[in-house]
Scaffold this motif. Structure first.
Motif, PDB file in Angstrom:
ATOM      1  N   SER A 153      -8.370  -3.858  -6.209  1.00 20.84           N
ATOM      2  CA  SER A 153      -7.172  -4.779  -5.845  1.00 20.84           C
ATOM      3  C   SER A 153      -6.154  -4.942  -6.990  1.00 20.84           C
ATOM      4  O   SER A 153      -4.767  -4.769  -6.648  1.00 20.84           O
ATOM      5  CB  SER A 153      -7.793  -6.162  -5.500  1.00 20.84           C
ATOM      6  OG  SER A 153      -8.371  -6.843  -6.752  1.00 20.84           O
ATOM      7  N   GLY A 154      -6.595  -4.814  -8.144  1.00 18.79           N
ATOM      8  CA  GLY A 154      -5.705  -4.993  -9.114  1.00 18.79           C
ATOM      9  C   GLY A 154      -5.220  -3.577  -9.533  1.00 18.79           C
ATOM     10  O   GLY A 154      -3.625  -3.493  -9.759  1.00 18.79           O
ATOM     11  N   ALA A 195      -3.721  -9.524  -4.400  1.00 21.10           N
ATOM     12  CA  ALA A 195      -3.361  -7.935  -3.891  1.00 21.10           C
ATOM     13  C   ALA A 195      -2.423  -8.027  -2.691  1.00 21.10           C
ATOM     14  O   ALA A 195      -1.562  -7.195  -2.668  1.00 21.10           O
ATOM     15  CB  ALA A 195      -4.681  -7.137  -3.547  1.00 21.10           C
ATOM     16  N   MET A 196      -2.592  -9.169  -1.759  1.00 15.65           N
ATOM     17  CA  MET A 196      -1.680  -9.039  -0.516  1.00 15.65           C
ATOM     18  C   MET A 196      -0.456  -9.163  -0.818  1.00 15.65           C
ATOM     19  O   MET A 196       0.812  -8.762  -0.365  1.00 15.65           O
ATOM     20  CB  MET A 196      -2.127 -10.178   0.067  1.00 15.65           C
ATOM     21  CG  MET A 196      -3.366  -9.840   1.092  1.00 15.65           C
ATOM     22  SD  MET A 196      -2.936  -8.917   2.658  1.00 15.65           S
ATOM     23  CE  MET A 196      -2.063 -10.141   3.627  1.00 15.65           C
ATOM     24  N   LYS A 197      -0.087  -9.912  -2.043  1.00 12.18           N
ATOM     25  CA  LYS A 197       1.398 -10.130  -2.372  1.00 12.18           C
ATOM     26  C   LYS A 197       1.987  -8.661  -2.963  1.00 12.18           C
ATOM     27  O   LYS A 197       3.240  -8.418  -2.517  1.00 12.18           O
ATOM     28  CB  LYS A 197       1.391 -11.243  -3.547  1.00 12.18           C
ATOM     29  CG  LYS A 197       2.910 -11.366  -3.872  1.00 12.18           C
ATOM     30  CD  LYS A 197       2.818 -12.192  -5.544  1.00 12.18           C
ATOM     31  CE  LYS A 197       4.287 -12.573  -6.023  1.00 12.18           C
ATOM     32  NZ  LYS A 197       4.719 -11.127  -6.327  1.00 12.18           N
ATOM     33  N   GLU A 198       1.121  -7.804  -3.709  1.00 16.36           N
ATOM     34  CA  GLU A 198       1.645  -6.602  -3.943  1.00 16.36           C
ATOM     35  C   GLU A 198       1.982  -5.763  -2.809  1.00 16.36           C
ATOM     36  O   GLU A 198       2.972  -4.944  -2.586  1.00 16.36           O
ATOM     37  CB  GLU A 198       0.873  -6.087  -4.993  1.00 16.36           C
ATOM     38  CG  GLU A 198       0.541  -6.927  -6.058  1.00 16.36           C
ATOM     39  CD  GLU A 198       1.905  -6.972  -7.000  1.00 16.36           C
ATOM     40  OE1 GLU A 198       2.681  -5.991  -7.236  1.00 16.36           O
ATOM     41  OE2 GLU A 198       2.144  -8.052  -7.513  1.00 16.36           O
ATOM     42  N   ARG A 294       8.521  -6.027   5.793  1.00 16.42           N
ATOM     43  CA  ARG A 294       7.242  -6.757   5.335  1.00 16.42           C
ATOM     44  C   ARG A 294       6.241  -6.906   6.748  1.00 16.42           C
ATOM     45  O   ARG A 294       5.072  -7.349   6.187  1.00 16.42           O
ATOM     46  CB  ARG A 294       7.627  -8.330   4.968  1.00 16.42           C
ATOM     47  CG  ARG A 294       8.167  -8.176   3.624  1.00 16.42           C
ATOM     48  CD  ARG A 294       8.467  -9.526   2.992  1.00 16.42           C
ATOM     49  NE  ARG A 294       9.219  -9.340   1.745  1.00 16.42           N
ATOM     50  CZ  ARG A 294       8.532 -10.121   0.636  1.00 16.42           C
ATOM     51  NH1 ARG A 294       7.466 -10.917   0.596  1.00 16.42           N
ATOM     52  NH2 ARG A 294       9.208  -9.931  -0.625  1.00 16.42           N
ATOM     53  N   LEU A 295       6.851  -6.587   7.806  1.00 18.15           N
ATOM     54  CA  LEU A 295       5.839  -6.661   8.838  1.00 18.15           C
ATOM     55  C   LEU A 295       5.194  -5.212   9.060  1.00 18.15           C
ATOM     56  O   LEU A 295       5.344  -4.637   9.962  1.00 18.15           O
ATOM     57  CB  LEU A 295       6.616  -7.202  10.350  1.00 18.15           C
ATOM     58  CG  LEU A 295       7.132  -8.388  10.349  1.00 18.15           C
ATOM     59  CD1 LEU A 295       7.784  -8.802  11.526  1.00 18.15           C
ATOM     60  CD2 LEU A 295       6.051  -9.377  10.198  1.00 18.15           C
ATOM     61  N   HIS A 296       4.565  -4.717   8.081  1.00 15.65           N
ATOM     62  CA  HIS A 296       3.831  -3.390   8.105  1.00 15.65           C
ATOM     63  C   HIS A 296       2.259  -3.264   8.384  1.00 15.65           C
ATOM     64  O   HIS A 296       1.758  -2.273   7.776  1.00 15.65           O
ATOM     65  CB  HIS A 296       4.471  -2.751   6.939  1.00 15.65           C
ATOM     66  CG  HIS A 296       4.200  -3.245   5.574  1.00 15.65           C
ATOM     67  ND1 HIS A 296       5.361  -3.523   4.715  1.00 15.65           N
ATOM     68  CD2 HIS A 296       2.953  -3.766   4.965  1.00 15.65           C
ATOM     69  CE1 HIS A 296       4.792  -4.291   3.503  1.00 15.65           C
ATOM     70  NE2 HIS A 296       3.409  -4.269   3.690  1.00 15.65           N
TER      71      HIS A 296
END
Length: 406
Positions: A153-154, A195-198, A294-296
């Motif tokens: 994740s990181g 991780a979702m933000k990235e 962002r809708l990917h």
């Protein structure tokens, strides 16, 4: 022919990646009987002249000398990477494609992203550039990682950020394996959220995969086999069971689950690796299925499930397989798309299927699927090369349904 590079990050990413390279080599071997280095192989493999050492030049035509995967293996623990280098795929990778440490990230997103990311930034960029230099027409980076672990994740999302900075014009496809709700790692939900933000900001397409869904699919396949409905014989080197072909004894706890994800990538990239009558280029997936940046996040499904186990059974009715592709039981993420809105949908078919069959089934399914008002005809279809007959024992099919839901 374009080329793609696979970046495997963390324990999960490297284990799934290992299975992908194994399946890809087997598929090419089934088609390329003469051992010629062709355009299909060049999409994911280099042909290196190793007679003068590992630093030999690339060979672009003629017989296969030594295939090297277009890949970068990253892990902050040496165990999985060392296991790959000691296994049957050891000759597919060399030391220039590896970045490892010994202490690990301790299941902490911040350690992987902030500490190891800064520490290994230059090394990662250099190896990415060297890998890209061997490509004539680099089209895509595939990143494979988990969302629950610290390194996956990181450091995985750190690498994604680097790819956007260094290669802004190259597509970034991310395969993210999400932890289940019963994960015993306390920090995995936090790692996933960070991780979702990235992923929102730096990925072009994300294929989210849930461990729980994979586990349920494996159980369904084993139940179908053991019930006797599909026959009791599982062929050698089954794609969903262990590499030894046993449906009951797995070499590793997640071996069967990793094979399903690897098989997803194998079929997703089939259009890039083989010619076909109705090929779907990788950039067409992003072009047709991502209406807004962002809708990917794409929901994937596959059918028939028993094909993964290579059991000898007659093919199912084609119409039923199309219906199954939209069933919750065949998805790699636990969601119910029929209670949501579709933004777009793609069907990728492998096998002896006519275009007329595709159109007929799409028209049949349309009334039961709710699309957004401004994209009622948001369908994309692809039919790459048929499956190797000696591998699948007939024209059995795979479908990929990429669904946006809101």
């Amino acid at each position: 022919m374009t080329q793609s590079v696979v970046v495997q990050v963390g324990q999960c990413g490297n284990q799934v990646g290992c299975r992908f390279w194994d399946l890809a080599l087997r598929e090419h071997a089934a088609v390329n009987k003469k051992g010629i280095y062709d355009e299909a192989l060049s999409s994911f493999f280099r042909n290196v002249d190793t007679r003068s050492g590992d630093n030999g030049p690339d060979i672009y035509k003629g017989k296969i000398c030594s295939l090297k995967a277009r890949a970068l293996l990253i892990d902050m623990e040496e165990g999985v990477v060392n296991e790959i280098l000691q296994g049957p795929l050891r000759d597919v990778f060399d030391s220039k494609q590896l970045i490892t440490d010994v202490s690990g990230s301790g299941n902490n997103w911040a350690v992987g992203h902030k500490i190891y990311g800064c520490q290994y930034r230059e090394n990662i960029v250099e190896k990415l550039r060297k890998t890209a230099e061997h490509c004539d027409c680099l089209q895509c980076f595939f990143i494979i990682h988990s969302m629950g672990g610290g390194t996956g994740s990181g450091l995985g999302t750190f690498v994604l950020n680097l790819l956007e900075e260094e290669f802004p014009e190259v597509y970034r496809f991310v395969t993210s394996v999400y932890p289940s709700g019963e994960d015993d790692v306390v920090t995995s939900p936090y790692n996933s959220v960070l991780a979702m933000k990235e992923l929102n900001e730096h990925a072009d397409c994300v294929l989210p995969i849930e461990n729980e869904s994979l586990f349920e699919i494996v159980n369904k396949i084993h139940q179908m086999i053991n019930s006797g409905k599909l026959g009791s014989t599982v062929k050698q080197n089954s794609l969903v069971t262990s590499s030894a072909g046993s449906a009951k004894t797995l070499e590793k706890p997640f071996d069967a689950m990793n094979n399903i994800v690897a098989n997803l990538l194998l079929n997703l990239t089939s259009s890039a690796r083989f010619e076909g009558s109705l090929n779907m280029d990788l950039n067409e997936i992003s072009m047709n299925l991502v209406p807004f940046p962002r809708l990917h996040y794409l929901v994937s499904s596959l059918t028939p499930l028993y094909t993964l186990a290579d059991v000898n059974v007659p093919s199912r009715r084609l119409d039923q397989m199309f219906s199954d592709a939209f069933s919750r039981d065949h998805q790699l993420i636990q969601a119910d798309p029929k209670h949501s809105l579709y933004l777009a949908c793609a069907l990728l078919v492998r096998g002896n299927v006519q275009v007329s069959d595709l159109r007929r089934n799409i028209e049949r399914l349309k009334p039961s699927l709710h699309f957004v008002s401004w994209n009622q005809e948001g369908w994309k279809t692809g039919s790459p090369s048929p499956l190797p007959a000696n591998r699948w024992d007939g024209a059995k099919l795979f479908f990929r349904s990429y669904i946006f839901f809101v």
